[in-house]
Write an enzyme that holds these catalytic residues in place. Structure first.
Site, PDB file in Angstrom:
ATOM      1  N   ARG A   1      10.229  30.063  19.254  1.00 11.81           N
ATOM      2  CA  ARG A   1       9.651  28.718  19.153  1.00 11.81           C
ATOM      3  C   ARG A   1      10.732  27.655  19.329  1.00 11.81           C
ATOM      4  O   ARG A   1      10.812  27.002  20.364  1.00 11.81           O
ATOM      5  CB  ARG A   1       8.921  28.566  17.795  1.00 11.81           C
ATOM      6  CG  ARG A   1       8.018  27.348  17.702  1.00 11.81           C
ATOM      7  CD  ARG A   1       8.710  26.041  17.401  1.00 11.81           C
ATOM      8  NE  ARG A   1       9.490  26.058  16.163  1.00 11.81           N
ATOM      9  CZ  ARG A   1      10.348  25.094  15.839  1.00 11.81           C
ATOM     10  NH1 ARG A   1      10.544  24.067  16.641  1.00 11.81           N
ATOM     11  NH2 ARG A   1      11.043  25.160  14.724  1.00 11.81           N
ATOM     12  N   ASP A   2      11.606  27.504  18.353  1.00 15.58           N
ATOM     13  CA  ASP A   2      12.637  26.461  18.427  1.00 15.58           C
ATOM     14  C   ASP A   2      13.545  26.725  19.623  1.00 15.58           C
ATOM     15  O   ASP A   2      14.011  25.793  20.292  1.00 15.58           O
ATOM     16  CB  ASP A   2      13.455  26.466  17.125  1.00 15.58           C
ATOM     17  CG  ASP A   2      14.055  25.111  16.797  1.00 15.58           C
ATOM     18  OD1 ASP A   2      14.005  24.218  17.646  1.00 15.58           O
ATOM     19  OD2 ASP A   2      14.584  24.957  15.680  1.00 15.58           O
TER      20      ASP A   2
ATOM     21  N   HIS B   1      18.195  25.385   7.811  1.00 15.10           N
ATOM     22  CA  HIS B   1      17.872  25.446   9.251  1.00 15.10           C
ATOM     23  C   HIS B   1      18.957  24.633   9.950  1.00 15.10           C
ATOM     24  O   HIS B   1      18.865  23.410  10.036  1.00 15.10           O
ATOM     25  CB  HIS B   1      16.469  24.848   9.437  1.00 15.10           C
ATOM     26  CG  HIS B   1      15.967  24.769  10.836  1.00 15.10           C
ATOM     27  ND1 HIS B   1      14.924  25.529  11.304  1.00 15.10           N
ATOM     28  CD2 HIS B   1      16.323  23.972  11.885  1.00 15.10           C
ATOM     29  CE1 HIS B   1      14.658  25.226  12.561  1.00 15.10           C
ATOM     30  NE2 HIS B   1      15.501  24.276  12.938  1.00 15.10           N
TER      31      HIS B   1
ATOM     32  N   HIS C   1      21.245  23.658  13.132  1.00 13.25           N
ATOM     33  CA  HIS C   1      21.575  23.680  14.559  1.00 13.25           C
ATOM     34  C   HIS C   1      23.105  23.603  14.680  1.00 13.25           C
ATOM     35  O   HIS C   1      23.780  23.056  13.805  1.00 13.25           O
ATOM     36  CB  HIS C   1      20.871  22.528  15.288  1.00 13.25           C
ATOM     37  CG  HIS C   1      19.402  22.782  15.485  1.00 13.25           C
ATOM     38  ND1 HIS C   1      18.882  23.212  16.678  1.00 13.25           N
ATOM     39  CD2 HIS C   1      18.354  22.701  14.630  1.00 13.25           C
ATOM     40  CE1 HIS C   1      17.570  23.372  16.557  1.00 13.25           C
ATOM     41  NE2 HIS C   1      17.215  23.073  15.314  1.00 13.25           N
TER      42      HIS C   1
ATOM     43  N   CYS D   1      16.023  20.646  20.345  1.00 18.87           N
ATOM     44  CA  CYS D   1      14.767  19.945  20.105  1.00 18.87           C
ATOM     45  C   CYS D   1      14.565  18.946  21.233  1.00 18.87           C
ATOM     46  O   CYS D   1      15.477  18.174  21.561  1.00 18.87           O
ATOM     47  CB  CYS D   1      14.800  19.229  18.757  1.00 18.87           C
ATOM     48  SG  CYS D   1      13.330  18.238  18.476  1.00 18.87           S
TER      49      CYS D   1
ATOM     50  N   ASN E   1      19.746  26.620  17.270  1.00 17.70           N
ATOM     51  CA  ASN E   1      20.052  26.975  15.882  1.00 17.70           C
ATOM     52  C   ASN E   1      21.267  27.889  15.860  1.00 17.70           C
ATOM     53  O   ASN E   1      21.652  28.456  16.883  1.00 17.70           O
ATOM     54  CB  ASN E   1      18.897  27.776  15.274  1.00 17.70           C
ATOM     55  CG  ASN E   1      17.662  26.957  15.146  1.00 17.70           C
ATOM     56  OD1 ASN E   1      16.934  26.819  16.106  1.00 17.70           O
ATOM     57  ND2 ASN E   1      17.434  26.403  13.984  1.00 17.70           N
TER      58      ASN E   1
HETATM   59  P1  HMG Z   1      -0.449  11.936  19.688  1.00 20.62           P
HETATM   60  O1  HMG Z   1      -0.426  11.642  21.145  1.00 20.62           O
HETATM   61  O2  HMG Z   1      -0.056  10.835  18.746  1.00 20.62           O
HETATM   62  O3  HMG Z   1      -1.821  12.570  19.210  1.00 20.62           O
HETATM   63  O4  HMG Z   1       0.486  13.183  19.427  1.00 20.62           O
HETATM   64  P2  HMG Z   1      -3.291  12.065  19.210  1.00 20.62           P
HETATM   65  O5  HMG Z   1      -3.882  12.570  17.935  1.00 20.62           O
HETATM   66  O6  HMG Z   1      -3.375  10.607  19.536  1.00 20.62           O
HETATM   67  O7  HMG Z   1      -3.901  12.910  20.431  1.00 20.62           O
HETATM   68  C1  HMG Z   1      -3.485  12.693  21.772  1.00 20.62           C
HETATM   69  C2  HMG Z   1      -3.904  13.896  22.607  1.00 20.62           C
HETATM   70  O8  HMG Z   1      -3.228  15.066  22.123  1.00 20.62           O
HETATM   71  C3  HMG Z   1      -5.400  14.217  22.519  1.00 20.62           C
HETATM   72  O9  HMG Z   1      -5.761  14.797  23.776  1.00 20.62           O
HETATM   73  C4  HMG Z   1      -5.445  15.278  21.458  1.00 20.62           C
HETATM   74  O10 HMG Z   1      -6.580  16.105  21.566  1.00 20.62           O
HETATM   75  C5  HMG Z   1      -4.188  16.056  21.746  1.00 20.62           C
HETATM   76  P3  HMG Z   1      -6.394  13.925  24.960  1.00 20.62           P
HETATM   77  O11 HMG Z   1      -7.626  13.319  24.369  1.00 20.62           O
HETATM   78  O12 HMG Z   1      -5.346  12.891  25.363  1.00 20.62           O
HETATM   79  O13 HMG Z   1      -6.626  14.938  26.057  1.00 20.62           O
HETATM   80  N1  HMG Z   1      -3.685  16.801  20.584  1.00 20.62           N
HETATM   81  C6  HMG Z   1      -3.340  18.113  20.626  1.00 20.62           C
HETATM   82  N2  HMG Z   1      -3.349  19.028  21.614  1.00 20.62           N
HETATM   83  C7  HMG Z   1      -2.956  20.270  21.312  1.00 20.62           C
HETATM   84  N3  HMG Z   1      -2.535  20.635  20.077  1.00 20.62           N
HETATM   85  C8  HMG Z   1      -2.509  19.750  19.070  1.00 20.62           C
HETATM   86  C9  HMG Z   1      -2.933  18.432  19.328  1.00 20.62           C
HETATM   87  N4  HMG Z   1      -3.027  17.315  18.559  1.00 20.62           N
HETATM   88  C10 HMG Z   1      -3.490  16.333  19.337  1.00 20.62           C
HETATM   89  N5  HMG Z   1      -2.091  20.140  17.858  1.00 20.62           N
HETATM   90  C11 HMG Z   1       1.155  15.143  18.217  1.00 20.62           C
HETATM   91  C12 HMG Z   1       0.678  13.704  18.132  1.00 20.62           C
HETATM   92  C13 HMG Z   1       1.643  15.546  16.836  1.00 20.62           C
HETATM   93  C14 HMG Z   1       0.012  16.022  18.681  1.00 20.62           C
HETATM   94  C15 HMG Z   1       2.302  15.196  19.269  1.00 20.62           C
HETATM   95  O14 HMG Z   1       3.245  14.226  18.948  1.00 20.62           O
HETATM   96  C16 HMG Z   1       2.966  16.547  19.315  1.00 20.62           C
HETATM   97  O15 HMG Z   1       2.361  17.540  19.691  1.00 20.62           O
HETATM   98  N6  HMG Z   1       4.250  16.612  18.924  1.00 20.62           N
HETATM   99  C17 HMG Z   1       4.957  17.889  18.878  1.00 20.62           C
HETATM  100  C18 HMG Z   1       6.387  17.677  18.884  1.00 20.62           C
HETATM  101  C19 HMG Z   1       7.100  19.004  18.773  1.00 20.62           C
HETATM  102  O16 HMG Z   1       6.545  20.081  18.899  1.00 20.62           O
HETATM  103  N7  HMG Z   1       8.429  18.897  18.553  1.00 20.62           N
HETATM  104  C20 HMG Z   1       9.261  20.049  18.426  1.00 20.62           C
HETATM  105  C21 HMG Z   1       9.020  20.820  17.168  1.00 20.62           C
HETATM  106  S1  HMG Z   1       9.767  20.096  15.714  1.00 20.62           S
HETATM  107  C22 HMG Z   1      11.374  20.714  15.718  1.00 20.62           C
HETATM  108  O17 HMG Z   1      11.793  21.329  16.655  1.00 20.62           O
HETATM  109  C23 HMG Z   1      12.206  20.535  14.466  1.00 20.62           C
HETATM  110  C24 HMG Z   1      12.300  21.799  13.627  1.00 20.62           C
HETATM  111  O18 HMG Z   1      12.837  22.870  14.384  1.00 20.62           O
HETATM  112  C25 HMG Z   1      13.196  21.551  12.413  1.00 20.62           C
HETATM  113  C26 HMG Z   1      14.530  20.898  12.770  1.00 20.62           C
HETATM  114  O19 HMG Z   1      15.264  21.400  13.620  1.00 20.62           O
HETATM  115  O20 HMG Z   1      14.796  19.868  12.142  1.00 20.62           O
HETATM  116  C27 HMG Z   1      10.927  22.228  13.107  1.00 20.62           C
HETATM  117 MG    MG Z   2      14.999  23.127  14.802  1.00 20.15          MG
END
Ligand code: HMG
Ligand code: MG
Length: 302
Positions: free
Chosen positions: A15-16, A207, A209, A240, A249
């Protein structure tokens, strides 16, 4: 020295690790990676994300990966879910454990999930309710715990406040994410001391990186503080998409080498782990990010 006798490694490479790759990676290669990792003895694998494919295209199709992996008994296969929609997709895919993620910095929260910290926590409430209903365990992440790419320094008290909220709403464990890898050992110990005032240390995970080469030192600093769960990524894959320049990581192989040296149990086979990492690096056409893997592979080919 009072170090934990056992450590659980949470493998976040699929995933990450992969979320940041630009090139297409086939479902078959993702499945093979997860299966190689479980065969190597990893007992917890974060398999993919149920996030918007517009935001993180590489994680689209995570349900196919879940459908095709060989689920070994005793292994937890988790999915990252940002909201109820993602949770429902995960449930549909048969996922039995999910992770939610909030940030300790407002700017990162906006960039990563398009809402404020408070809004993100509010979004998790219906997700937590649904999870309870379906008996699904939820892990929580806090990002930017030792620095933010947009805001710079982040106060430990701010991290503690977000971690407390996640724990109070039912996350069984909170993983503290040094998303951009700027943390140092002293800052890590101070962070755990502050967050640990509200949350028992056996409910916290690290966690780290490795962007600044400090991840292993930060793991060791955390071990000294009694932390016994660490997220790591095979071959040091990843980064990320919303933290430019951040590397993967800590490599699972490198943290395993440290733990083996300390006589700490993990149940993971180093040789199989190295083979799993090298295989995905070959698929990606990338150099292996694990120093241990590079050293062992060089020895083997000498
Ligand atoms: P948004 O655009 O604000 O969402 O995104 P919305 O609610 O306004 O919806 C917009 C569109 O997205 C709609 O579709 C929804 O249906 C769809 P449309 O009508 O335009 O066709 N939608 C989705 N589709 C699939 N799956 C969903 C979903 N939710 C809404 N779950 C949202 C908000 C949170 C969805 C967006 O910002 C997003 O997906 N962000 C993900 C970011 C991400 O994955 N980042 C990396 C992971 S975090 C990380 O790596 C850190 C970590 O490792 C820890 C660390 O290192 O610190 C965990
Ligand atoms: Mg991470």
């Amino acid at each position: 020295m009072n170090l934990p006798k056992q450590v659980r490694l949470v493998e976040v490479g699929p995933r990450d690790g992969l979320q940041n790759e630009q090139q297409p990676i086939s479902v078959a290669d993702k499945v093979r990676l997860v299966d190689d990792l479980s065969a190597a003895g990893l007992s917890y694998i974060e398999v993919g994300s149920f996030v918007s494919p517009k935001w993180v295209p590489q994680m689209a199709g995570s349900e196919l990966v879940f459908a095709q992996i060989k689920q070994r008994p005793g292994v937890t296969y988790a999915g990252l879910t940002p909201n109820l929609k993602g949770f429902e997709a995960a449930l549909q895919a048969g996922v039995r454990e999910v992770a939610v993620f909030a940030a300790a910095s407002e700017a990162f929260s906006q960039k990563n999930i398009n809402c404020s910290i408070d809004e993100s926590l509010q979004r998790f409430v219906p997700l937590m309710d649904a999870a309870k209903l379906h008996d699904i365990r939820v892990r929580g992440y806090v990002s930017c715990v030792l620095g933010c790419p947009y805001e710079g320094a982040v106060a430990p008290e701010q991290v503690a406040s977000v971690a407390r909220e996640l724990f109070a709403m039912g996350c069984y464990e909170v993983s503290l994410g040094d998303t951009i890898g700027t943390g140092t050992a002293g800052a890590t110990r101070r962070l755990i001391e502050v967050v640990g005032r509200d949350i028992p240390r056996d409910k916290l995970a690290g966690h780290f990186h490795d962007t600044y080469g400090q991840a292993l030192a930060n793991v060791y600093a955390s071990l000294l503080e009694g932390i016994a769960v660490f997220d790591s990524s095979v071959a040091g894959l990843g980064g990320c998409p919303y933290a430019k320049g951040a590397t993967g990581n800590i490599a699972t192989e490198d943290v395993l080498y440290l733990l083996n040296g300390l006589g700490i149990e993990t149940g993971i086979d180093m040789e199989q782990l190295i083979a799993a990492g090298q295989r995905i690096c070959t698929v990606l056409g990338k150099q292996n990010g694990s120093r241990v893997a590079r050293a062992r592979l060089a020895q083997a080919s000498a």
